[in-house]
Write a protein that holds these residues in place. Structure first.
Motif, short mmCIF file in Angstrom:
data_model
loop_
_atom_site.label_atom_id
_atom_site.label_comp_id
_atom_site.label_asym_id
_atom_site.label_seq_id
_atom_site.Cartn_x
_atom_site.Cartn_y
_atom_site.Cartn_z
N HIS A 1 -124.91 5.53 12.05
CA HIS A 1 -123.31 5.43 12.29
C HIS A 1 -123.00 6.71 12.92
CE1 HIS A 1 -123.44 2.21 9.05
NE2 HIS A 1 -124.16 2.96 8.62
N ARG A 2 -122.31 6.37 14.16
CA ARG A 2 -121.73 7.31 14.84
C ARG A 2 -120.13 7.58 14.60
NH1 ARG A 2 -124.04 6.09 21.07
NH2 ARG A 2 -126.31 6.25 20.54
N PRO A 3 -119.86 8.72 14.53
CA PRO A 3 -118.18 9.22 14.04
C PRO A 3 -117.58 8.64 15.41
CG PRO A 3 -119.26 10.97 14.74
CD PRO A 3 -120.44 10.33 14.73
N PRO A 4 -116.39 8.17 14.99
CA PRO A 4 -115.46 7.47 16.01
C PRO A 4 -115.11 8.67 16.94
CG PRO A 4 -114.42 7.38 13.84
CD PRO A 4 -115.91 7.84 13.35
N PRO A 5 -114.67 8.43 18.09
CA PRO A 5 -113.92 9.31 18.99
C PRO A 5 -112.46 9.68 18.36
CG PRO A 5 -113.96 7.30 20.13
CD PRO A 5 -114.81 7.03 18.79
N PRO A 6 -112.12 11.06 18.61
CA PRO A 6 -111.03 11.31 18.21
C PRO A 6 -109.73 10.57 19.09
CG PRO A 6 -111.70 12.95 19.58
CD PRO A 6 -112.87 12.14 19.31
N PRO A 7 -108.77 10.14 18.23
CA PRO A 7 -107.63 9.39 19.10
C PRO A 7 -106.93 10.36 20.18
CG PRO A 7 -107.10 9.90 16.86
CD PRO A 7 -108.50 10.38 17.14
N LEU A 8 -106.56 9.70 21.32
CA LEU A 8 -105.75 10.31 22.21
C LEU A 8 -104.33 10.56 21.71
CD1 LEU A 8 -107.00 8.39 25.27
CD2 LEU A 8 -107.81 10.83 24.57
N PRO A 9 -103.87 11.69 22.06
CA PRO A 9 -102.42 11.91 21.76
C PRO A 9 -101.60 11.10 22.33
CG PRO A 9 -102.97 13.70 23.21
CD PRO A 9 -104.45 12.83 22.86
N PRO A 10 -100.55 10.58 21.54
CA PRO A 10 -99.71 9.42 22.07
C PRO A 10 -98.96 10.07 23.21
CG PRO A 10 -99.01 10.37 20.01
CD PRO A 10 -100.39 10.67 20.13
N LEU A 11 -98.39 9.39 24.12
CA LEU A 11 -97.47 9.89 25.36
C LEU A 11 -96.38 10.78 24.75
CD1 LEU A 11 -98.03 7.14 27.83
CD2 LEU A 11 -99.28 9.40 27.78
N ARG A 12 -95.84 10.17 23.85
CA ARG A 12 -94.51 10.96 23.27
C ARG A 12 -94.92 12.27 22.74
NH1 ARG A 12 -95.74 7.29 19.50
NH2 ARG A 12 -96.14 7.99 17.07
#
Length: 338
Positions: free
Chosen positions: A56-67
């Motif tokens: 089970h690999r940890p999910p990649p961090p979410p990209l910051p929203p453009l706003r």
């Protein structure tokens, strides 16, 4: 009967033989018939297979929203603004706050600096500005800025006419480090004396007065010279009052002399508004600057460019001029107090 059985067996034998040699022989065999009764060799895997474990690999961090990007930029700008505000308002100034504040002003005023100074001249002016800010804070720095703005403006005045007459400053009026040092040496000495508290509290006011008087002297000299070159109708040698061409060392004009007096009063008034000098010290700066300018013109007329004094160039004469102005102001202040 026996003969018929033999014939029948012979027929079956020939039928099977022909079928085995025919391409369709395989189709005549039963589908469930084994091709060989002998079992084939079994192949073993090169590596034994163990139980398969799912990782089970940890999910990649979410990209910051453009706003969020404008918010990040706004936060960085706010941090820089707060840091500069702290540097500007630091009291007493430190070397770090003086250097960072001076750098911010230099970046903002780079177009004006490039018009009045060469690249090496800008470096020398940065050191001067940092020293002035460290010694006398923002008011002392603004006094130097006022000197530079007025001095640059009058130097550029009728620059084409001055160039045609051969009396203009070199590099199209852009001054180099030697000019910056020659114009500020005495002020820098006063600033250092103030920073390191030479003479204690009793002398701190004198070093501030000498600083202001040195720049009043230099601005008066610059304005009188440049206005005299641009608008002076008649120039006189200060020792004999003989009429001489414009640009002659030691020559003065009525137009230039009056402009120099106004320039000295102006810069001393700026010093007064900035809290650097008092009312009586404005008069001291004016008197000291005019005596020093007369001495500078006398040295230029009698010694400069003369045999045996080739080393006495314009920059050294400028150092002598502003030093005389600063020293005279300090002496006059002491006499006034006495």
């Amino acid at each position: 009967m026996a003969a018929s059985r033999v014939q029948t067996s012979d027929f079956r034998f020939r039928l099977l033989r022909s079928a085995s040699s025919s391409p369709m022989a395989c189709s005549l065999l039963p589908l469930h018939a084994p091709l060989s009764s002998r079992p084939g060799p079994r192949t073993l895997p090169l590596f034994p297979r163990g139980p398969r474990v799912l990782r089970h690999r940890p999910p990649p961090p979410p990209l910051p929203p453009l706003r969020a990007l404008p918010d990040i930029a706004a936060g960085a700008a706010s941090g820089i603004r707060d840091a500069l505000a702290d540097a500007f308002l630091a009291s007493p100034p430190t070397w770090r706050s003086a250097a960072s504040s001076n750098l911010a002003v230099f970046v903002a005023g780079s177009p004006l600096l490039l018009s009045g100074l060469s690249a090496s001249g800008i470096a020398a002016a940065y050191l001067l500005g940092t020293l002035a800010w460290r010694a006398f804070g923002l008011p002392g720095f603004l006094l130097v800025v006022a000197y530079f703005v007025v001095g640059t403006a009058v130097t550029k005045l009728k620059i084409k006419q001055k160039e045609a007459q051969g009396v203009a400053e070199k590099r199209g009026g852009r001054r180099g480090p030697e000019s910056v040092i020659g114009s500020s040496a005495a002020g820098c000495v006063c600033a250092l004396l103030s920073i390191y508290h030479v003479g204690g509290t009793a002398f701190s006011e004198l070093w501030r007065l000498g600083f202001v008087a040195s720049f009043c002297t230099k601005l008066s000299d610059t304005v009188s010279s440049e206005i005299g070159k641009a608008f002076g109708r008649t120039t006189y040698l200060v020792t004999t009052f003989k009429v001489v061409p414009r640009g002659t060392e030691g020559a003065v004009s009525i137009e230039g002399t009056l402009a120099g007096i106004i320039a000295s009063v102006f810069l001393a008034g700026v010093g007064y508004l900035l809290g650097q000098v008092g009312v009586s010290q404005v008069a001291i700066c004016l008197l000291a600057s005019q005596i020093a300018n007369y001495g500078e013109s006398y040295i230029g007329a009698t010694l400069q460019d003369k045999e045996g004094f080739e080393w006495l160039n314009n920059d050294i004469v400028n150092v002598l001029n502003i030093s005389i102005g600063a020293i005279l102001a300090v002496v006059l202040q002491q006499l006034l107090v006495s």
